[in-house]
Design a protein around this motif. Structure first.
Motif, PDB file in Angstrom:
ATOM      1  N   ARG A  24       0.734  -1.349   0.051  1.00 52.68           N
ATOM      2  CA  ARG A  24       0.150   0.046   0.077  1.00 52.68           C
ATOM      3  C   ARG A  24       0.667   1.335   0.049  1.00 52.68           C
ATOM      4  NH1 ARG A  24      -4.519   0.221  -1.608  1.00 52.68           N
ATOM      5  NH2 ARG A  24      -5.506   1.641  -0.118  1.00 52.68           N
ATOM      6  N   ALA A  25       2.152   1.128  -0.132  1.00 55.36           N
ATOM      7  CA  ALA A  25       3.010   2.419  -0.199  1.00 55.36           C
ATOM      8  C   ALA A  25       4.242   2.052  -0.881  1.00 55.36           C
ATOM      9  CB  ALA A  25       3.414   2.777   1.122  1.00 55.36           C
ATOM     10  N   LEU A  26       4.013   1.859  -2.249  1.00 54.14           N
ATOM     11  CA  LEU A  26       5.039   1.211  -3.198  1.00 54.14           C
ATOM     12  C   LEU A  26       5.949   2.252  -3.500  1.00 54.14           C
ATOM     13  CD1 LEU A  26       2.449  -0.498  -5.471  1.00 54.14           C
ATOM     14  CD2 LEU A  26       3.421  -1.488  -3.713  1.00 54.14           C
ATOM     15  N   ALA A  27       7.280   1.640  -3.898  1.00 51.75           N
ATOM     16  CA  ALA A  27       8.342   2.459  -4.102  1.00 51.75           C
ATOM     17  C   ALA A  27       8.141   2.823  -5.759  1.00 51.75           C
ATOM     18  CB  ALA A  27       9.762   1.514  -4.167  1.00 51.75           C
ATOM     19  N   HIS A  28       8.252   3.778  -5.964  1.00 50.11           N
ATOM     20  CA  HIS A  28       7.906   4.568  -7.459  1.00 50.11           C
ATOM     21  C   HIS A  28       8.759   5.725  -7.774  1.00 50.11           C
ATOM     22  CE1 HIS A  28       5.195   7.148  -5.103  1.00 50.11           C
ATOM     23  NE2 HIS A  28       5.242   7.803  -6.203  1.00 50.11           N
TER      24      HIS A  28
ATOM     25  N   VAL B 154      12.792   8.761  -5.613  1.00 51.27           N
ATOM     26  CA  VAL B 154      12.040   7.442  -5.004  1.00 51.27           C
ATOM     27  C   VAL B 154      11.784   8.284  -3.628  1.00 51.27           C
ATOM     28  CG1 VAL B 154      11.682   5.462  -3.955  1.00 51.27           C
ATOM     29  CG2 VAL B 154      12.693   5.633  -6.296  1.00 51.27           C
ATOM     30  N   THR B 155      10.577   8.428  -3.091  1.00 54.59           N
ATOM     31  CA  THR B 155      10.585   9.015  -1.751  1.00 54.59           C
ATOM     32  C   THR B 155      10.468   7.731  -0.915  1.00 54.59           C
ATOM     33  OG1 THR B 155       9.031  10.761  -2.492  1.00 54.59           O
ATOM     34  CG2 THR B 155       9.120  10.246  -0.189  1.00 54.59           C
ATOM     35  N   LEU B 156      11.837   7.870   0.152  1.00 56.90           N
ATOM     36  CA  LEU B 156      11.944   6.618   0.671  1.00 56.90           C
ATOM     37  C   LEU B 156      11.124   6.485   1.993  1.00 56.90           C
ATOM     38  CD1 LEU B 156      15.506   6.362   0.143  1.00 56.90           C
ATOM     39  CD2 LEU B 156      14.118   4.723  -0.711  1.00 56.90           C
TER      40      LEU B 156
END
Length: 186
Positions: free
Chosen positions: A38-42, A138-140
């Motif tokens: 539900r909070a995918l790396a992109h 990418v927001t980590l």
């Protein structure tokens, strides 16, 4: 509805992003921490706020105009103050955001420029920094406070791993820019 046209990193890179995200927020109050569901790396090409949109039609137009994959690489970890929550309620508390900076190659910039010309994109309001302000990343993680990580080497495995593949996808963008769900592609 806020849709994101994004690039989803190959599985091993996504897993490394999730592990780095968890390490960054260890012992902190996290606002955003990546996970596999539900909070995918992109890497965002753009986000668009739309009153109405047929995601299948938007994807068909996108697929006809943009490449389905891109080659990316990580460059460095950037730690930034998070002062204006994105697509989220105002929060006056100080926060910190961690980015994995992705070099803006000519191919990536061309993809972004073509995306800005898509009919479904022009029908909405683009909410990301694009054009000369386009900074792929990418927001980590995002966490409360201005506490920096104990080690600035946490993203080294991502920044030093070399090129990786990423697949184009269209999906739902939630609070704080979190990519919640893939509707098409990926």
């Amino acid at each position: 509805m806020r849709l994101g046209l994004v690039l989803l990193p190959e599985p091993s890179v996504s897993e490394a992003c999730v592990a780095t995200s968890r390490a960054l927020v260890a012992a902190r109050s996290a606002r955003v921490v990546l996970d596999a569901t539900r909070a995918l790396a992109h890497v965002s090409i753009l986000h668009v706020e739309l009153d109405r949109c047929d995601p299948a039609a938007a994807w068909a137009e996108t697929e006809a105009s943009l490449p389905r994959e891109a080659e990316l690489s990580g460059m460095s970890l950037a730690l930034l103050p998070y002062t204006a929550p994105y697509n989220a309620p105002h929060d006056p508390r100080t926060a910190t955001m961690a980015y994995l900076i992705v070099p803006c190659t000519a191919a990536l910039r061309a993809m972004e420029e073509r995306a800005l010309g898509l009919e479904w994109v022009r029908a909405g309001r683009v909410t990301t920094g694009n054009g000369d302000r386009f900074q792929p990343h990418v927001t980590l993680a995002i966490w409360d406070g201005a506490v920096w990580p104990a080690s600035d080497d946490l993203a080294a495995p991502l920044a030093r791993r070399g090129p990786f593949r990423a697949r184009l996808a269209l999906g739902v963008i939630g609070e704080n820019g979190v990519y919640r769900e893939t509707l098409h592609g990926g």
